[in-house]
Design a protein around this motif. Structure first.
Motif, PDB file in Angstrom:
ATOM      1  N   SER A 169       1.229   9.426  -5.760  1.00  0.00           N
ATOM      2  CA  SER A 169       1.532  10.810  -5.361  1.00  0.00           C
ATOM      3  C   SER A 169       2.748  11.361  -6.110  1.00  0.00           C
ATOM      4  CB  SER A 169       1.733  10.915  -3.849  1.00  0.00           C
ATOM      5  OG  SER A 169       2.890  10.213  -3.485  1.00  0.00           O
ATOM      6  N   GLY A 170       3.359  10.553  -6.988  1.00  0.00           N
ATOM      7  CA  GLY A 170       4.407  11.071  -7.867  1.00  0.00           C
ATOM      8  C   GLY A 170       5.825  10.976  -7.321  1.00  0.00           C
ATOM      9  N   THR A 171       6.034  10.237  -6.230  1.00  0.00           N
ATOM     10  CA  THR A 171       7.363  10.155  -5.601  1.00  0.00           C
ATOM     11  C   THR A 171       8.439   9.665  -6.580  1.00  0.00           C
ATOM     12  OG1 THR A 171       6.248   9.613  -3.543  1.00  0.00           O
ATOM     13  CG2 THR A 171       8.614   9.211  -3.594  1.00  0.00           C
ATOM     14  N   ILE A 172       8.098   8.750  -7.467  1.00  0.00           N
ATOM     15  CA  ILE A 172       9.101   8.253  -8.430  1.00  0.00           C
ATOM     16  C   ILE A 172       8.813   8.795  -9.841  1.00  0.00           C
ATOM     17  CG2 ILE A 172       9.822   6.203  -7.128  1.00  0.00           C
ATOM     18  CD1 ILE A 172       7.945   4.613  -9.178  1.00  0.00           C
ATOM     19  N   GLY A 173       8.160   9.944  -9.906  1.00  0.00           N
ATOM     20  CA  GLY A 173       7.882  10.538 -11.213  1.00  0.00           C
ATOM     21  C   GLY A 173       6.855   9.724 -11.974  1.00  0.00           C
ATOM     22  N   ASP A 225       0.837  -1.196   0.000  1.00  0.00           N
ATOM     23  CA  ASP A 225       0.000   0.000   0.000  1.00  0.00           C
ATOM     24  C   ASP A 225       0.880   1.257   0.000  1.00  0.00           C
ATOM     25  OD1 ASP A 225      -2.424   1.427   0.023  1.00  0.00           O
ATOM     26  OD2 ASP A 225      -2.281   1.716   2.177  1.00  0.00           O
ATOM     27  N   SER A 226       2.015   1.188   0.705  1.00  0.00           N
ATOM     28  CA  SER A 226       2.929   2.334   0.733  1.00  0.00           C
ATOM     29  C   SER A 226       3.487   2.590  -0.674  1.00  0.00           C
ATOM     30  CB  SER A 226       4.059   2.054   1.727  1.00  0.00           C
ATOM     31  OG  SER A 226       5.123   2.934   1.524  1.00  0.00           O
ATOM     32  N   ILE A 227       3.832   1.518  -1.394  1.00  0.00           N
ATOM     33  CA  ILE A 227       4.318   1.698  -2.776  1.00  0.00           C
ATOM     34  C   ILE A 227       3.224   2.353  -3.624  1.00  0.00           C
ATOM     35  CG2 ILE A 227       5.023   0.508  -4.901  1.00  0.00           C
ATOM     36  CD1 ILE A 227       6.624  -1.395  -3.290  1.00  0.00           C
ATOM     37  N   HIS A 228       2.020   1.809  -3.518  1.00  0.00           N
ATOM     38  CA  HIS A 228       0.889   2.357  -4.286  1.00  0.00           C
ATOM     39  C   HIS A 228       0.719   3.864  -4.010  1.00  0.00           C
ATOM     40  CE1 HIS A 228      -3.258   3.019  -5.604  1.00  0.00           C
ATOM     41  NE2 HIS A 228      -3.520   3.444  -4.385  1.00  0.00           N
ATOM     42  N   GLN A 229       0.714   4.210  -2.707  1.00  0.00           N
ATOM     43  CA  GLN A 229       0.488   5.624  -2.326  1.00  0.00           C
ATOM     44  C   GLN A 229       1.581   6.513  -2.933  1.00  0.00           C
ATOM     45  OE1 GLN A 229      -2.090   6.642  -0.676  1.00  0.00           O
ATOM     46  NE2 GLN A 229      -2.886   4.794   0.291  1.00  0.00           N
ATOM     47  N   SER A 264      10.423   7.519 -13.691  1.00  0.00           N
ATOM     48  CA  SER A 264      11.350   8.516 -14.241  1.00  0.00           C
ATOM     49  C   SER A 264      12.202   9.180 -13.158  1.00  0.00           C
ATOM     50  CB  SER A 264      10.560   9.576 -15.011  1.00  0.00           C
ATOM     51  OG  SER A 264       9.633  10.195 -14.135  1.00  0.00           O
ATOM     52  N   GLU A 265      11.722   9.163 -11.889  1.00  0.00           N
ATOM     53  CA  GLU A 265      12.466   9.841 -10.808  1.00  0.00           C
ATOM     54  C   GLU A 265      12.931   8.879  -9.725  1.00  0.00           C
ATOM     55  OE1 GLU A 265      13.157  13.056 -11.110  1.00  0.00           O
ATOM     56  OE2 GLU A 265      11.972  13.171 -12.954  1.00  0.00           O
ATOM     57  N   GLY A 266      12.928   7.573 -10.023  1.00  0.00           N
ATOM     58  CA  GLY A 266      13.417   6.640  -9.003  1.00  0.00           C
ATOM     59  C   GLY A 266      12.711   5.304  -9.035  1.00  0.00           C
ATOM     60  N   MET A 267      12.885   4.557  -7.942  1.00  0.00           N
ATOM     61  CA  MET A 267      12.340   3.198  -7.882  1.00  0.00           C
ATOM     62  C   MET A 267      11.805   2.941  -6.473  1.00  0.00           C
ATOM     63  SD  MET A 267      14.308  -0.401  -8.586  1.00  0.00           S
ATOM     64  CE  MET A 267      15.373  -0.368  -7.179  1.00  0.00           C
TER      65      MET A 267
END
Ligand SMILES: NC(=O)c1ccc[n+]([C@@H]2O[C@H](COP(=O)([O-])OP(=O)(O)OC[C@H]3O[C@@H](n4cnc5c(N)ncnc54)[C@H](O)[C@@H]3O)[C@@H](O)[C@H]2O)c1
Length: 343
Positions: A145-149, A137-141, A252-255
């Protein structure tokens, strides 16, 4: 979650999943278990009495006809879901049902069940427990929310520790429609986008006897999503080191990456090896927090109208992906998946 209001529950099906869910449900104060049913309930009588659950029946209709029950939990083999969810909806009960809704590959069968749920204005949550897993769920959120672009690739490794007994596979469905069904849903949940194309290869590298059931033990499945991203699901029915459940989303901004959950964080380092504890052995242990969280969300939805953790649409979308995977294996070609959903 409101603390004073409670739901009065009936539980149908006390096999592998049902016995596990029952123990978890007993930890949720808002759930009052009124009655339970299984065709083999007599064998469980001592255990159930010990838990304080004395109202037991072999006939699930006793639960649907019980006016003291407002909510039913259906954990029976999949071959009973269509009939039971429809009857429960017609009896005006809110319903939690394990996935999928039908053994039929024709989605109309599941859509008819969903229509009964809609027409009776009751709630239905599907047992896609992995959506409620804290790690996933944390990955999904973070993806949404755009954390990894912009998300570009999702990779899901999902391997069971042991081949499910063949007599159970016959009643709950084969690899794609039972086991991989979770991964199709996870892929869609992680990406926040629908699956539009599936290319699948599958074989019997572990248990050649699965040929008798037209089933597989190993599958590699490529996905395309509506947002242009790609996915890869890697399934096996037997991992000798435990229940292997890992997810990675690359953007695009991480993994973002969730590793296996083990019983201990202690690692041993010596002259020859680095040793860490095996993953949790099976679904009951690995996803215990998720199973409890999905039930809490269901209760919150009934008592406080919070959103359901997994809906009828979610199960239809996963079933479409499973159907496309089966067609892809049969034809050797990628298959499109329809993303329109109307009830
Ligand atoms: N979400 C998960 O992680 C997860 C894990 C395992 C199983 N499941 C799902 O749970 C469901 C059950 O799977 P299982 O492995 O527990 O199967 P199982 O065969 O171990 O248990 C099914 C139970 O249903 C009972 N049953 C069948 N017909 C009945 C009837 N008419 N009335 C009352 N009881 C009846 C059987 O007696 C049995 O005890 C399947 O749909 C499966 O896909 C989900």
């Amino acid at each position: 979650m409101a603390s004073k209001k409670r739901i009065n529950a009936g539980i149908i099906g006390l096999g592998r999943a049902g016995q596990m869910h029952l123990k978890n449900l007993l930890t949720i104060p808002e759930i009052n278990i009124v009655q339970v049913s299984d065709i083999f309930v007599d064998k469980l009588a001592d255990q159930l009495n010990f838990m304080g659950i004395t109202n037991q029946t072999r006939d699930y209709m006793d639960i649907l006809n019980n006016p003291d029950i407002d909510t039913v939990f259906i954990f029976t083999s999949t071959d009973m879901h269509e009939e039971m969810v429809t009857a429960a909806a017609n009896a005006g009960k809110n319903i939690f049902c394990e996935k999928p809704l039908s053994m039929s590959p024709d989605e109309q069968a599941s859509l008819n069940v969903l229509k009964a749920v809609r027409d009776n204005n009751v709630k239905l949550q599907i047992g896609f427990n992995r959506r409620s897993d804290p790690q996933f769920d944390s990955i999904h959120q973070q993806v949404v929310s755009g954390t990894i672009g912009t998300p570009q690739v999702v990779k899901i490794t999902s391997r069971d520790p042991e081949v499910t007994p063949h007599n159970i596979i016959k009643r709950i469905g084969g690899l794609l429609f039972d086991f991989t069904m979770h991964d199709f849903d996870m892929a869609r949940f992680m990406m926040g986008s629908d699956i539009t194309e599936v290319y699948a290869q599958a074989g019997r590298l572990v248990d050649p006897g699965l040929a008798e059931l037209n089933d597989y033990d190993t599958a590699i499945i490529n996905l395309k999503f509506a947002n242009g991203a790609f996915g890869l699901i890697d399934n096996s029915r037997r991992a000798v080191y435990g229940y292997d459940q890992r997810v990675e989303v690359f953007g695009s901004e991480g993994m973002l990456k969730a590793e296996n959950v083990s019983g201990s964080t202690v690692e041993l380092y010596n002259a020859d090896n680095e040793i860490k504890k095996n993953p949790k052995p099976a679904f009951q242990q690995r996803y215990k927090p998720a199973y409890i969280a999905e039930m809490r969300k269901f209760v919150d939805s009934i008592l406080n109208d919070a959103p359901l953790a997994a809906t009828g649409k979610d199960v239809i979308m996963a079933q479409r992906a499973a159907n496309a995977a089966q067609k892809s294996i049969d034809t050797g070609l990628p298959q499109k998946v329809d993303t329109n959903f109307q009830l």
